[in-house]
Scaffold this active site. Structure first.
Site, PDB file in Angstrom:
ATOM      1  N   TYR A  10       1.548   2.476   0.329  1.00 58.03           N
ATOM      2  CA  TYR A  10       0.158   2.027   0.516  1.00 58.03           C
ATOM      3  C   TYR A  10      -0.533   1.827  -0.829  1.00 58.03           C
ATOM      4  O   TYR A  10      -1.085   0.754  -1.114  1.00 58.03           O
ATOM      5  CB  TYR A  10      -0.622   3.040   1.367  1.00 58.03           C
ATOM      6  CG  TYR A  10      -2.130   2.887   1.250  1.00 58.03           C
ATOM      7  CD1 TYR A  10      -2.789   1.786   1.803  1.00 58.03           C
ATOM      8  CD2 TYR A  10      -2.902   3.836   0.559  1.00 58.03           C
ATOM      9  CE1 TYR A  10      -4.179   1.635   1.681  1.00 58.03           C
ATOM     10  CE2 TYR A  10      -4.275   3.689   0.432  1.00 58.03           C
ATOM     11  CZ  TYR A  10      -4.902   2.584   0.992  1.00 58.03           C
ATOM     12  OH  TYR A  10      -6.272   2.437   0.874  1.00 58.03           O
ATOM     13  N   LYS A  58      -1.967  -1.555  -2.723  1.00 56.87           N
ATOM     14  CA  LYS A  58      -3.373  -1.727  -3.147  1.00 56.87           C
ATOM     15  C   LYS A  58      -3.421  -2.017  -4.647  1.00 56.87           C
ATOM     16  O   LYS A  58      -4.194  -2.861  -5.098  1.00 56.87           O
ATOM     17  CB  LYS A  58      -4.201  -0.478  -2.816  1.00 56.87           C
ATOM     18  CG  LYS A  58      -4.445  -0.228  -1.335  1.00 56.87           C
ATOM     19  CD  LYS A  58      -5.243  -1.323  -0.645  1.00 56.87           C
ATOM     20  CE  LYS A  58      -6.699  -1.373  -1.038  1.00 56.87           C
ATOM     21  NZ  LYS A  58      -7.467  -2.352  -0.226  1.00 56.87           N
ATOM     22  N   THR A 114      -8.976   1.622  -3.710  1.00 55.50           N
ATOM     23  CA  THR A 114      -8.903   3.057  -3.453  1.00 55.50           C
ATOM     24  C   THR A 114      -8.632   3.835  -4.745  1.00 55.50           C
ATOM     25  O   THR A 114      -8.063   3.285  -5.697  1.00 55.50           O
ATOM     26  CB  THR A 114      -7.762   3.325  -2.442  1.00 55.50           C
ATOM     27  OG1 THR A 114      -7.486   4.718  -2.415  1.00 55.50           O
ATOM     28  CG2 THR A 114      -6.477   2.596  -2.817  1.00 55.50           C
ATOM     29  N   ASP A 115      -8.977   5.115  -4.720  1.00 51.60           N
ATOM     30  CA  ASP A 115      -8.646   5.966  -5.878  1.00 51.60           C
ATOM     31  C   ASP A 115      -7.143   6.278  -5.911  1.00 51.60           C
ATOM     32  O   ASP A 115      -6.632   6.764  -6.924  1.00 51.60           O
ATOM     33  CB  ASP A 115      -9.474   7.265  -5.864  1.00 51.60           C
ATOM     34  CG  ASP A 115      -9.257   8.126  -4.621  1.00 51.60           C
ATOM     35  OD1 ASP A 115      -8.531   7.699  -3.691  1.00 51.60           O
ATOM     36  OD2 ASP A 115      -9.815   9.232  -4.573  1.00 51.60           O
ATOM     37  N   GLU A 116      -6.430   5.985  -4.801  1.00 48.83           N
ATOM     38  CA  GLU A 116      -4.999   6.338  -4.750  1.00 48.83           C
ATOM     39  C   GLU A 116      -4.174   5.523  -5.738  1.00 48.83           C
ATOM     40  O   GLU A 116      -3.049   5.896  -6.060  1.00 48.83           O
ATOM     41  CB  GLU A 116      -4.459   6.177  -3.325  1.00 48.83           C
ATOM     42  CG  GLU A 116      -5.171   7.104  -2.359  1.00 48.83           C
ATOM     43  CD  GLU A 116      -4.407   7.382  -1.076  1.00 48.83           C
ATOM     44  OE1 GLU A 116      -3.231   7.011  -0.977  1.00 48.83           O
ATOM     45  OE2 GLU A 116      -5.009   7.982  -0.173  1.00 48.83           O
TER      46      GLU A 116
END
Ligand code: NAD
Ligand code: DAU
Length: 354
Positions: free
Chosen positions: A158, A162, A133-135
Site C-alpha cells: 500500500y 502511494k 499518507t504518512d506511511e
C-alpha cells in the site's frame, strides 16, 4: 465559487471532505468508481443539493475524467480515490498498483490536457491536490516525527503504491508545470470509516461479543487525527498551498493500538454495557501484520505556520467518544456498506438484533 472535482468522494475521507467543502461554499463534483469501499450511503444526504453532482466512474478512464473536467469547468481537483487498506495490499497488491499508481497516472494526464486549454487567469488558479499518507515515510523508532523533509521509505505494498503515485505527481509539476500539491496525513478516525480499519472493526466485533484481534502485542503506535480536521487541512492546502509543495497533517495524538482498543472498550462499557463483564475481556492478541510499521508521528508545524491549520479535535478520547456513538446510531449504514461484494469484513447482524 469554484468547483472542486473530488475523486473518492463516496469513501471515508472523501465524503467527509465533501461536507466540509460544501459548507465552505464550494461546488463539488464527486467522482467515484464505488468499489467495495465506496458507498452512495456516504453522500446520501447530499441528494438534491444543487451544489453537488456525482459521477460514477473510474479514475483509470482518462477520457471520462478529462470530459468531466471540461463539463463542470473544474477549478480544483482533490484526489482521494485509492485502495487504502494495508492488510488488503498484503494479500492482493495488484489492485493497489492498478488504482493508486496507474489511476493517478491516468488523471494526471487528463488534468494536464485540460490545464493546457485554460485561459491564463484560470491556469493561475488551477490546483491538483493529491492526498497521500504518512506511511510513505516508513517507520519511526521510539522518538522523532515525520515532516515534509523526511525521506521516503515505504514498507507495505500500500505505502509503496502511494509513494509511487506521490512521485508521479511531483514529476508532473516539475516536468509539465501542472500546479500540484501533495498532503501526507496520519491515521484518520471518525464517521463513515469502512469497518475493515482498526476503530470501526473493533466496535463491531465488540458489539457482537466477538474477540478483538489486536496484532502482535498491541504496542505499535499511530497518530490519530479526526477526519474532519484532516478534511479542513486538505481544503486549506487546496486554497492556500503553493504548487510543488507538500504539507503534513497529524493529530498530535499518539496512542498504542492497545490503548486505542482499551479506550473504546471503556466507551462501550459506558454507553452499551455487556450483560456480564467488560468489553476489555474480549481483547485477543493475534499474529502480527507482516512488515508492521512500529510507529507513526507527524510534525505538522509547516501546515500550522503556512496554511493556518488548527485542529478542532485536540483530545483524541473526545473524538473517539463521539465516533463510537456515531457507529452505534448508524447500524443501518454499517449493514449496507459491509454487505457489498469484495468487503473483507462480514458481521452477523442477527446477533445485534437487526
Ligand atoms: P476509502 O477506502 O474509504 O475510500 C476510497 C474511495 O476511492 C472509495 O469511495 C472508492 O470507491 C474510491 N475508489 C477506489 N478505487 C477507485 C477508482 N479506480 N476510481 C474511482 N474511485 C475509486 O479510503 P479513505 O480512507 O477515505 O482514504 C482516502 C485517501 O486518503 C486515500 O488516497 C488514502 O491513501 C489517503 N489517506 C488515508 C488515511 C486514513 O487514515 N484512512 C490517512 C492518510 C491518507
Ligand atoms: O497512517 C495513515 C494510514 O492509516 C492510511 O494511509 C491508511 O489508508 C489507513 O488504513 C491507516 O493505515 P493503518 O494500517 O495504520 O490502519 P489500520 O486501521 O488498518 O490499522 C491501525 C493499527 O491497528 C495498525 O497498527 C494495525 C492495527 N490493527 C488493525 C486491524 C484492522 C490491529 O491490531 N487489528 C486489526 O484488526
Amino acid at each position: 465559487m469554484k468547483t472542486i472535482l473530488v475523486t473518492g468522494a463516496a469513501g471515508f475521507i472523501g465524503s467527509n471532505f465533501v461536507e466540509v467543502a460544501l459548507a465552505a461554499g464550494f461546488k463539488i463534483v464527486g467522482y467515484d468508481a464505488l468499489t467495495y469501499a465506496g458507498h452512495l450511503e456516504n453522500i446520501e444526504e447530499l441528494r438534491g443539493n444543487p451544489a453537488f453532482s456525482f459521477v460514477h466512474a473510474n479514475i483509470l478512464d482518462t477520457q471520462k475524467f478529462e470530459s468531466v473536467l471540461h463539463e463542470y469547468s473544474v477549478g480544483l481537483v482533490a484526489h482521494f480515490a485509492a485502495e487504502s487498506h494495508v492488510d488488503k495490499s498484503i494479500t492482493g497488491p495488484g489492485a493497489f498498483i492498478e488504482t493508486n499508481v496507474n489511476g493517478t497516472f491516468s488523471i494526471l494526464n487528463a488534468a494536464r490536457s485540460y490545464f493546457e486549454t485554460l485561459e491564463p487567469a484560470a491556469k493561475k488558479e488551477f490546483r491538483f491536490l493529491h492526498v497521500s499518507t504518512d506511511e510513505v515515510f516508513g517507520t519511526l523508532g521510539a522518538s522523532g516525527k515525520f515532516s515534509e523533509t523526511t525521506p521516503y521509505a515505504p514498507n507495505s505494498p500500500y505505502s509503496a503504491s502511494k509513494a509511487a503515485s506521490d512521485l508521479l505527481v511531483r514529476a508532473w509539476f516539475h516536468t509539465y508545470g501542472l500546479p500540484t500539491i501533495i498532503t501526507n496525513c496520519s491515521n484518520n478516525y471518525g464517521p463513515k470509516q469502512f469497518p475493515e480499519k482498526l476503530i470501526p472493526h473493533m466496535i463491531f466485533c465488540a458489539l457482537q461479543g466477538k474477540s478483538l484481534p489486536v496484532y502482535g502485542k498491541g504496542e505499535n503506535i499511530r497518530d490519530w487525527i479526526h477526519v474532519k480536521d484532516h478534511a479542513r487541512g486538505v481544503l486549506l492546502a487546496l486554497t492556500r498551498g503553493i504548487p510543488g509543495e507538500t504539507y503534513c497533517f497529524g493529530g498530535n495524538s499518539e496512542r498504542t493500538n492497545l490503548e486505542v482498543v482499551k479506550a473504546l472498550c471503556v466507551e462501550l462499557d459506558s454507553v452499551r454495557p455487556m450483560k456480564v463483564g467488560r468489553f476489555e475481556s474480549l481483547i485477543k492478541f493475534v499474529a502480527d501484520r507482516p512488515g508492521h510499521d512500529f510507529r507513526y508521528a507527524i510534525d505538522d508545524s509547516k501546515a500550522q505556520r503556512e496554511l493556518g491549520f488548527v485542529r478542532k479535535y485536540s483530545r483524541f478520547e473526545d473524538g473517539l467518544r463521539e465516533t463510537v456513538r456515531w457507529y452505534l446510531e448508524h447500524f443501518e449504514w454499517s449493514k449496507k456498506v459491509t454487505a457489498k461484494d469484495g468487503a473483507k469484513t462480514t458481521y452477523d447482524w442477527s446477533l445485534l438484533g437487526g
